[in-house]
Scaffold this active site. Structure first.
Site, short mmCIF file in Angstrom:
data_model
loop_
_atom_site.label_atom_id
_atom_site.label_comp_id
_atom_site.label_asym_id
_atom_site.label_seq_id
_atom_site.Cartn_x
_atom_site.Cartn_y
_atom_site.Cartn_z
N ASP A 61 -2.21 -3.81 12.81
CA ASP A 61 -1.12 -3.17 12.11
C ASP A 61 -1.63 -1.76 11.80
O ASP A 61 -2.83 -1.54 11.77
CB ASP A 61 -0.86 -3.97 10.82
CG ASP A 61 0.07 -3.25 9.87
OD1 ASP A 61 1.16 -2.89 10.32
OD2 ASP A 61 -0.30 -3.08 8.71
N ASP A 64 3.80 -8.15 7.18
CA ASP A 64 3.32 -8.77 8.41
C ASP A 64 2.69 -10.15 8.24
O ASP A 64 2.03 -10.65 9.14
CB ASP A 64 2.41 -7.84 9.21
CG ASP A 64 1.34 -7.20 8.38
OD1 ASP A 64 1.00 -7.79 7.35
OD2 ASP A 64 0.86 -6.13 8.74
N ASP A 106 -2.51 -5.78 6.67
CA ASP A 106 -2.67 -5.79 5.22
C ASP A 106 -1.64 -6.72 4.60
O ASP A 106 -1.62 -6.93 3.41
CB ASP A 106 -2.53 -4.39 4.65
CG ASP A 106 -1.17 -3.78 4.96
OD1 ASP A 106 -0.44 -4.35 5.78
OD2 ASP A 106 -0.85 -2.73 4.39
P1 ADP Z 1 3.50 -0.66 9.48
O1 ADP Z 1 3.77 -1.54 10.64
O2 ADP Z 1 3.03 0.68 9.92
O3 ADP Z 1 2.61 -1.28 8.47
P2 ADP Z 1 5.98 -1.37 8.05
O4 ADP Z 1 6.49 -2.44 8.94
O5 ADP Z 1 5.47 -1.78 6.74
O6 ADP Z 1 4.92 -0.40 8.78
O7 ADP Z 1 7.14 -0.34 7.82
C1 ADP Z 1 7.74 0.30 8.92
C2 ADP Z 1 8.50 1.51 8.54
O8 ADP Z 1 9.58 1.15 7.72
C3 ADP Z 1 7.71 2.50 7.76
O9 ADP Z 1 7.00 3.38 8.60
C4 ADP Z 1 8.81 3.22 7.00
O10 ADP Z 1 9.39 4.20 7.82
C5 ADP Z 1 9.83 2.15 6.75
N1 ADP Z 1 9.67 1.55 5.42
C6 ADP Z 1 9.31 0.29 5.14
N2 ADP Z 1 9.31 0.06 3.82
C7 ADP Z 1 9.65 1.23 3.24
C8 ADP Z 1 9.81 1.65 1.89
N3 ADP Z 1 9.59 0.84 0.85
N4 ADP Z 1 10.20 2.92 1.67
C9 ADP Z 1 10.42 3.76 2.69
N5 ADP Z 1 10.27 3.43 3.98
C10 ADP Z 1 9.90 2.18 4.26
MG MG Z 2 1.63 -2.55 7.11
#
Ligand code: ADP
Ligand code: MG
Length: 636
Positions: A331, A533, A529
């Site tokens: 991730d 996920d 983390d």
């Molecule tokens: P990663 O796979 O990089 O860990 P996430 O799946 O957690 O990312 O989130 C993917 C995308 O969704 C983030 O890059 C962001 O653009 C958007 N996102 C998710 N949660 C939030 C939040 N609480 N506030 C703003 N954007 C969010």
């Molecule tokens: Mg993440």
């Protein structure tokens, strides 16, 4: 040494001394028999008892039974032959018990090493009452209460430093030997030892949810899960031991009968004698203790060694799968990057610098994110810096992988990525600045975007190259972030494949695809983390969670937890598990090999009881020593 071990050692010494004395006494007849029997009971009484219990409980065939039959048989033979040669029977028991002692000592030693980790359990917490320090049960401290940790004491509960400066020893948790400097405002985790200064810590968790309690739970559970190799041995022993017993019986009976019928040997016990003796030797040689003991011990040592490095492996079966990993899927946010974003810019819908409405944009974003645990949410709350008036927000919905929709001051505010904007029918502006972009819309009108910058962890690059060197053939990054940042991060770190703009369920789908593709060659690990996920963590062959920043759900769902969030520990973990598995197989092959050879020689009468004992005890000692090696890992 514990009481049981001391007792066994005392019996071993007593029996040895008595046996030596008996050699010089030149006794014969009844007196000799009785004295030898006394020695025999001293050294082997408990084995006879265990064997008898096994028979009564219907679980006849175990090592105790083998040993009891072999030694009682040897005694009986010596009595029948009137040879007075009882030494063999005594020696078999004596060496068997020496082996037992050695094994229990070794197991105790490695258990102690894990206990050193267990030693992180704090016994009390200090709170201040009327200007004095009072000791209370850690369980009684509530969230938000201030505890005091003096130099030399363990931090009992997770929290944030209110005042004081100090350095902490976190080695029991993370394997990191350098002390960590902490000051006001820093987060500290329970189980670390306060080395120098007085700290006042405002607790952020209850004791039961604190890091220490979580780790202890994990380690306690780990020892109850069995690995496939262990099951293999249990199954093996169930078939093997009875087979050996019937084999020995056949060896004692069939050849003499054959000789009598076909070669005209006399029909009396003398014909049986040699073969009964060989059958007894056969029993001693084939005792499977080396395997029964050394395999669980190897896994135990491997898990112990890993936890000393801050890698918690939740069971022997996982160690086994971990050793076969050839694909590692990461991730991005919080795993390879720090997940602590800085606000770099505010842009309007033309992608120009926003001047006047900056504060308003950030304020809406921060209010909307006020209950989010996502790294982006937390960073926006921090960037806003002021207390947040939550009462202005009347509705809230967090859409994982996209962002947040909220009702603030009666206005519909959306904070998130392009996907979220499009789902609301708002056309997001495409930003040309590098970074993670958070778009904001108010009442379905585009209001601007905030450019966030995340930095990769200092060890991430090395972690990827370590993995390549360890023989991991595929590295993959999955992220919900936009293509640009994702590609940039992957290139910087040397990760081969990138999939971006994924929703949590897309991540699972990708994982399924990767699992399907690599089914034949090796196992797939996922490192995350746990924010958004946890499902992928569960789906992967080996789910690895970041312990310090990771969510509780992730730590729960994961198979392996990295205590200090250092991605280099993945390669190290794979190495430890491979070494452990190699040792297990070395022991299996060595034990079966040596015993097999001895068995064949035994059938032909080339190996006598003495050699049989040495083969048995020798193999066991070698196997145990080899197993202990699993605890030590070489630095790369
Ligand atoms: P990663 O796979 O990089 O860990 P996430 O799946 O957690 O990312 O989130 C993917 C995308 O969704 C983030 O890059 C962001 O653009 C958007 N996102 C998710 N949660 C939030 C939040 N609480 N506030 C703003 N954007 C969010
Ligand atoms: Mg993440």
């Amino acid at each position: 040494m514990n009481k049981k071990q001391r007792y066994l050692l005392a019996r071993i010494i007593l029996a040895t001394v008595m046996t030596i004395v008996l050699q010089f006494l030149n006794l014969t007849g009844w007196l000799q028999l009785v004295l030898y029997l006394v020695v025999y009971i001293i050294i082997g009484g408990n084995i006879l008892k265990k064997a008898w219990k096994g028979i009564v409980n219907g679980k006849i065939f175990d090592e105790n039974f083998l040993m009891a039959v072999a030694t009682v048989g040897a005694f009986a033979l010596a009595i029948y032959e009137k040879s007075g040669d009882y030494l063999e029977a005594i020696a078999v028991m004596l060496f068997y018990q020496i082996g037992e002692f050695f094994e229990s000592y070794a197991v105790g030693k490695s258990r102690k090493n894990i206990a050193a980790l267990m030693d992180i359990r704090p016994d009390y917490a200090n709170i201040e009452k009327d200007g004095r320090i009072v000791r209370v049960e850690p369980d009684d401290v509530e969230i938000g209460e201030v505890i005091i940790v003096q130099p030399g004491e363990k931090i009992p509960i997770d929290g944030i430093i209110e005042s004081g400066e100090s350095s902490l020893n976190t080695s029991a948790l993370t394997g990191e030997s350098l002390p960590r400097e902490v000051k006001k405002g820093d987060e500290v985790i329970s189980g670390s030892i306060n080395l120098s200064g007085l700290l006042k810590i405002k607790t952020t968790k209850e004791f039961g949810d604190s890091t220490v309690s979580k780790i202890l739970e994990l380690v306690e559970d780990a020892s109850t899960r069995k690995s496939k190799s262990e099951n293999f041995i249990a199954r093996f022993a169930r078939v093997y031991t009875p087979a050996v017993c019937y084999g020995a019986l056949a060896l004692a009976v069939l050849p003499p009968i054959f000789l009598m019928i076909f070669k005209g040997a006399p029909f009396d016990f003398a014909t049986f004698e040699t073969w009964v003796y060989r059958a007894l030797v056969f029993l001693v040689i084939s005792c499977p203790c080396a395997l029964v003991i050394s395999i669980p011990l190897s896994f135990f040592a491997g898990i112990g060694g890993a936890s000393r490095e801050g890698i918690l492996v939740k069971g022997a079966n996982i160690l086994e799968t971990f050793s076969k990993v050839n694909t590692v899927v990461f991730d991005k946010t919080g795993t390879l990057t720090q997940g602590v974003f800085e606000v770099n810019a505010f842009h309007d819908k033309e992608d120009k610098e926003l001047n006047d409405r900056k504060d308003q944009l950030l304020e809406y974003a921060a209010i909307a994110e006020s209950s989010s645990s996502h790294p982006i949410g937390k960073s926006l709350q921090r960037a806003f810096g002021k207390p947040i008036d939550r009462s202005r927000m009347t509705a809230l919905k967090e859409i994982s992988g996209q962002g947040i929709k909220a009702l603030i001051d009666g206005k519909a505010v959306a904070v998130g990525n392009e996907k979220l904007m499009r789902s609301l029918g708002v056309e997001p502006c495409h930003c040309h600045t590098a970074g993670t972009i958070v778009h904001v819309s108010i009442d379905n009108v585009y209001a601007g975007h905030i450019v966030l910058g995340d930095v990769v962890k200092p060890n991430s690059k090395e972690a990827v190259s370590d993995l390549n060197r360890t023989g991991v053939t595929e590295t993959v990054m999955l992220t919900g972030d936009e293509d640009g940042v994702a590609q940039q991060t992957a290139t910087q770190l040397g990760i081969k494949h990138v999939y971006s703009r994924l929703l949590p369920r897309d991540k699972v789908a990708r994982m399924e695809e990767i699992l399907g593709r690599t089914k034949e060659e090796g196992k797939v690990a996922f490192v995350g983390d746990g924010i958004n996920d946890a499902p992928v963590l569960t789906r992967a062959d080996v789910g690895i969670a970041m312990g310090a920043v990771g969510s509780d759900a992730a730590i729960e769902a994961a198979d392996v937890v990295l205590m200090d969030d250092d991605p280099r520990k993945i390669a190290k973990g794979i190495r430890i598990s491979r070494k452990c598995l190699r040792i297990v197989w070395e022991n299996i092959i060595m034990a079966i090999g040596i015993k097999g050879i001895c068995l064949i020689l035994g059938i032909f009468g080339i190996v006598n009881m003495w050699l049989a004992i040495f083969a048995d005890v020798g193999v066991m000692i070698l196997a145990v020593l080899n197993a202990i090696r699993a605890m030590y890992v070489r630095k790369i």
